[in-house]
Design an enzyme around this catalytic site. Sequence first.
Site, PDB file in Angstrom:
ATOM      1  N   GLU A  46      19.516  58.219  20.354  1.00  0.00           N
ATOM      2  CA  GLU A  46      18.096  57.892  20.287  1.00  0.00           C
ATOM      3  C   GLU A  46      17.797  56.849  19.210  1.00  0.00           C
ATOM      4  O   GLU A  46      18.359  56.877  18.112  1.00  0.00           O
ATOM      5  CB  GLU A  46      17.282  59.156  19.996  1.00  0.00           C
ATOM      6  CG  GLU A  46      17.351  60.184  21.116  1.00  0.00           C
ATOM      7  CD  GLU A  46      16.142  61.087  21.141  1.00  0.00           C
ATOM      8  OE1 GLU A  46      15.064  60.625  21.563  1.00  0.00           O
ATOM      9  OE2 GLU A  46      16.276  62.246  20.730  1.00  0.00           O
ATOM     10  N   ASP A  47      16.907  55.946  19.548  1.00  0.00           N
ATOM     11  CA  ASP A  47      16.277  55.039  18.584  1.00  0.00           C
ATOM     12  C   ASP A  47      17.261  54.180  17.800  1.00  0.00           C
ATOM     13  O   ASP A  47      17.135  54.049  16.572  1.00  0.00           O
ATOM     14  CB  ASP A  47      15.432  55.852  17.584  1.00  0.00           C
ATOM     15  CG  ASP A  47      14.237  56.538  18.229  1.00  0.00           C
ATOM     16  OD1 ASP A  47      14.001  56.310  19.426  1.00  0.00           O
ATOM     17  OD2 ASP A  47      13.546  57.309  17.539  1.00  0.00           O
ATOM     18  N   CYS A  85      10.820  56.000  23.889  1.00  0.00           N
ATOM     19  CA  CYS A  85      11.718  56.844  24.680  1.00  0.00           C
ATOM     20  C   CYS A  85      11.229  57.232  26.073  1.00  0.00           C
ATOM     21  O   CYS A  85      11.940  57.019  27.055  1.00  0.00           O
ATOM     22  CB  CYS A  85      12.098  58.099  23.895  1.00  0.00           C
ATOM     23  SG  CYS A  85      10.708  59.100  23.347  1.00  0.00           S
ATOM     24  N   ASP A 287      18.533  54.724  23.865  1.00  0.00           N
ATOM     25  CA  ASP A 287      17.421  54.923  24.810  1.00  0.00           C
ATOM     26  C   ASP A 287      16.272  53.951  24.558  1.00  0.00           C
ATOM     27  O   ASP A 287      15.404  53.758  25.400  1.00  0.00           O
ATOM     28  CB  ASP A 287      16.927  56.370  24.803  1.00  0.00           C
ATOM     29  CG  ASP A 287      16.240  56.774  23.502  1.00  0.00           C
ATOM     30  OD1 ASP A 287      16.398  56.076  22.481  1.00  0.00           O
ATOM     31  OD2 ASP A 287      15.549  57.822  23.499  1.00  0.00           O
TER      32      ASP A 287
END
Length: 570
Positions: A46-47, A85, A287
Amino acid sequence: MKAVRLIAGLLALVSLAVALPGAMFRDPTLRPTAVKRPNIVWIMAEDIGPQLSCYGDPVARTPNIDRLAANGIRYTQAFTVYGVCAPSRNSIITGMYPSATGAMHMRQSKGLIPFPGIPDYNDVPPPDVKAFTEYLRADGYYCTNNVKTDYQFGNPFTVWDESSKTAHWRDRPDKAQPFLSVFTLDITHEINLWPADVKNKFYSDQGLKRPVLSKEDAEFFALNPAEQVKPGDVMVPPYYPDTPLVREGIARYYDNIHRMDRQVGHLIQQLEEDGELDNTIIFFMGDNGNCQPRGKRWVLESGIQVPLILSGKQLKAQNRVDSQLVSGVDFAPTALYLAGMPIPKNMHGQVISGIGPTKPSVARPRSYIFAARDRMDNTYDMIRAVRDKRYKYIKNFNPEKPYTQPIEFLYRNPQMADILRLEKEGKLNAVQQSWLFKTKPPVELYDIATDPYELHNIADQPAQATRLKTMDAVLTAWQKKYGDLGPVPETEMAEQMWPGGKQPVTQPPVLIRTGNQITLTCPTPGASIGYQLADSKRWLLYSKPVSVAAGVPVRAKAVRYGWAESEVVQ
């Protein structure tokens, strides 16, 4: 309003929906029956942007991800469609643009922070939209997800064989069955840039219980002082002020990437232990872009550029670097292609060019990728972007709005708080102020080759007039081709999807038993159907008539994406 009428028409369809026929998704020319189908492990961090050692970042410590790159293909120009996201993950799981299916707002169901005036609803995509894992399941793959979904259309039970914190390929009942297993690694999420006291206050303010790591996980993620990145060693981008808090946030970002890399190593080790590594293709990706201020939520490089590595012996690629343009909508069709399956015609993405376990794909490399921004939490701002291999064109449909709007989650970041403090005190230079509360021009154009931070808008330069006109035409054609719902007021769109603010309920499937054969249909257009045999707790995806011995009980239910599940019939 044409788009709204289209949605209404799709929801009003009355026809007999049948589930996915598995045979239609097989392509024996790509996957001979004598060849074992590859497993696929999909690792989504993530991120993060491409701040990894194998991408040349001298601060990053990522030996396990580097190992994947050494045994595969590293893509240097991969981009998600959104810089945040939920809409990005929607595009990744469906292979479709969220601005065309109605999933573009962040978020469309109650999340961590409720905002007044924003309706609570799920995206209800057109009836033919499916998660790509349903096609794999229909073709015999065991599909698991651990654990985040956040796809905007709810969590249809037919998308996975199992989706839970413990879901794993090891749980498949037949160890010879090929699998696709998805793992979301959230240690790199934006919230983990915050110190403990900031996290505690956030969870307290939201009335939520703060997640607590188990002792085993805490030990796994612990970094000794020698492993931690020193704030003095990081590079501060020119659009940030060089302060201790800004440096500490960047250093923490790198430490979290190091922790995430350990998780990647653990998954590789499990594949080795199970004897599956040689027959597994690993996708490693982000993502959305990095979680620093002026990164996540933006259509700039920092917000949408992600690492993408495809690794595995079946790809017959060693330490290859590929600079072709890749979009997040391409991930799903590429996974299907690698499994030897044709691509559904309604998918907007394409197979990544020049890749395949049996023969290279014949897809042409992309000329452009597209990105978008719509509502972010409580703020609206419609932005569209198109990028070729060197230039990015950005069209601001709400130029009267400033670049930065107050988003509570972003404002809790100590880095952002420090930047806002200095802005208020008049201590930022022109570059550091430029992305905050200044209103936007209608269009922006950046030469990424000479201006990688996208600081110098060259849209007004006479020498760029032809390029500007061309890229605007490309963007407009993309919007028309796929049907951009961005101009549709969200309240109208939500009303079409959930009339009266109530979630529609999928109609029960119709179960017909003829001798030992079970046939299932559903009156709800686009519904997916699942069934259980005897006392099994597993819901199997229905794709074709099923042979069941006399007397064995069968239970079935159905779900349309975005709607509530039907009642169970038997």
